[in-house]
Design a protein around this motif. Structure first.
Motif, short mmCIF file in Angstrom:
data_model
loop_
_atom_site.label_atom_id
_atom_site.label_comp_id
_atom_site.label_asym_id
_atom_site.label_seq_id
_atom_site.Cartn_x
_atom_site.Cartn_y
_atom_site.Cartn_z
N ASP A 127 -1.48 -0.60 1.13
CA ASP A 127 -0.57 -0.12 1.27
C ASP A 127 0.25 -1.31 0.86
OD1 ASP A 127 0.75 1.99 1.99
OD2 ASP A 127 1.26 1.58 4.29
N MET A 128 1.28 -0.55 0.46
CA MET A 128 2.66 -0.67 -0.29
C MET A 128 3.37 -0.39 0.79
SD MET A 128 2.21 -2.57 -3.24
CE MET A 128 1.06 -3.11 -4.46
N GLU B 137 6.57 5.69 -3.99
CA GLU B 137 6.68 3.73 -4.21
C GLU B 137 6.21 3.63 -5.59
OE1 GLU B 137 5.98 2.81 0.71
OE2 GLU B 137 4.22 2.94 -0.96
N LYS C 37 0.52 9.14 -0.64
CA LYS C 37 1.23 9.33 1.31
C LYS C 37 2.31 10.46 0.46
CE LYS C 37 0.73 5.89 2.32
NZ LYS C 37 1.15 4.86 2.78
MG LIG Z 1 4.11 3.19 3.92
#
Ligand SMILES: [Mg+2]
Ligand SMILES: Nc1ncnc2c1ncn2[C@@H]1O[C@H](COP(=O)(O)OP(=O)(O)OP(=O)(O)O)[C@@H](O)[C@H]1O
Length: 382
Positions: free
Chosen positions: A179-180, A214, A249
């Motif tokens: 995850d970033m 992101e 997401k």
């Molecule tokens: Mg996040």
């Protein structure tokens, strides 16, 4: 269920210290040189990927171990104590660095006004591939790592350290997950060539689970509104770099999934064949939002739980968005997450979804479970 259900969550961890501030006073009245402002008791809670995703998995009932890095100071001891109070087994794999400072944030959150964060990155900035106890990862089913953009040594070298860590973990047989976090324009992360870093790291990452915002920033594609077409393009771009699965997401628009069409890549990630060549979007479940802190991390916990339980991609996305929805029903990061059985019971009882407002031209309508199927899905009607 696989008998190796053990999950390790590694990466960023910090302590949030949140003093209760008096109503009516603005921060500008409080933060004045020479002034003492009386405040209420502080709430302390652990934050970061290790704490949020790790504790959410624990609440869902999965066996999980945490591998964050703290210093041997009072803040580090508080972090370890808060984790151990949840479950003594959780903190056993934590890394304690002699002579280093632990990461913390002081959160000044006056009633009715925007929050101010005073953040010390501490040991998160020195976390490198050498800190991982690889011997302790033998037999682990899944290894998740969170937040390289806010861990200096995990990005400042262009991704070499991150890639070498994932290479070694994959050699041990674990499914790998990443995850970033958002890039702070004033930090070392702003100087990184992110497309080059992703190209270096993603071949060793099975599940890549960042947020769309992101990714648009990292790939230099920020600007146009998010549509189904844009999601498909970004995901295809990322899949070409080597992961088996990309899940993006989308905040209140839900969770988007696109997977490699190569059955061998899917098998190497430890996933059932039903995961190959899929493009799906799970709209959010309808909830009263108390706070979105930790929503991304809890959604990832739901997805990882589904993966180690061998679920198909559709039910896995449904489960992930359900855990995310439970998270936002509570103001903090993880206390809204119930047991897996409770989550499954809410889904089975016909929990309604929220409408998707982004443009999904060319996509199929909702199926019986509320999921949307994209034009890139191998099962899509043509
Ligand atoms: Mg996040
Ligand atoms: N208003 C909401 N109602 C229901 N579910 C939500 C809502 N907002 C977010 N979620 C769930 O949480 C998931 C993650 O949210 P989001 O996209 O904000 O993650 P993120 O950008 O990683 O955020 P963060 O890292 O700040 O937690 C979404 O995919 C969705 O399933």
């Amino acid at each position: 269920m696989d008998d190796r259900t053990d999950i390790v969550v590694a990466g960023h961890i910090c302590l949030d210290i949140i003093p209760a501030l008096p109503a009516g006073a603005g921060l500008a009245d409080m933060i004045v040189p020479g002034r003492l402002t009386a405040v209420g008791p502080a709430v302390t809670s652990t934050g970061g990927a290790v704490s949020n995703t790790g504790l959410a998995l624990h609440r869902l009932g999965l066996p999980v171990r945490l591998m964050g890095k703290v210093g041997d100071d009072a803040i580090g001891r508080t972090i370890l104590d808060l984790l151990a109070r949840r479950d003594a087994s959780l903190a056993g794999g934590m890394i304690v660095a002699t002579g280093q400072a632990s990461s913390y944030s002081i959160v000044l959150s006056p009633p009715g006004a925007d929050r101010v964060f005073l953040h010390c990155p501490g040991a998160n900035d020195t976390f490198s591939a050498h800190d991982i106890n690889y011997a302790a990862l033998a037999g682990v089913r899944l290894f998740h790592f969170g937040y390289p953009p806010i861990m200096r040594r995990m990005h400042a070298d262009g991704g070499g350290s991150l890639a070498s860590m994932f290479t070694r973990v994959r050699e041990l047989g674990a499914t790998t997950s990443l995850d970033m976090a958002a890039i702070d324009p004033h930090s070392s992360a702003a100087l990184v060539d992110w497309p080059a870093l992703l190209a270096l790291v993603l071949p060793y990452v099975d599940l890549f689970l960042p947020s769309i915002d992101e990714m648009l920033v990292m790939l230099g594609r920020d600007g146009p509104p998010v549509t189904g077409r844009l999601l498909g393009g970004v995901a295809a771009n990322l899949l070409a770099m080597g992961p088996a699965v990309v899940a993006l997401k989308l905040g209140d628009q839900g969770l988007y999934l696109r997977t490699s069409s190569d059955p061998r890549r899917i098998a190497r990630a430890g996933l059932p064949p039903s995961w190959a060549g899929r493009e799906l979007l799970a709209p959010c479940f309808a909830v009263e939002v108390a706070g979105t802190t930790g929503a991304g991390d809890c959604t990832i916990a739901g997805l990882l739980a589904a993966v180690v339980r061998g679920m198909d991609p559709g039910p896995a996305l449904t489960f992930a968005t359900a855990v995310g929805a439970c998270c936002v029903e509570a103001p903090d990061a993880t206390s809204g997450v119930p047991t897996s059985d409770r989550v499954a019971a809410r889904i089975a009882a016909g929990w309604p979804r929220q409408p998707v407002t982004l443009d999904l031209a060319g996509w199929e309508g909702e199926d019986e479970s509320g999921l949307r199927t994209g034009p890139g899905d191998s099962t899509a009607r043509r």
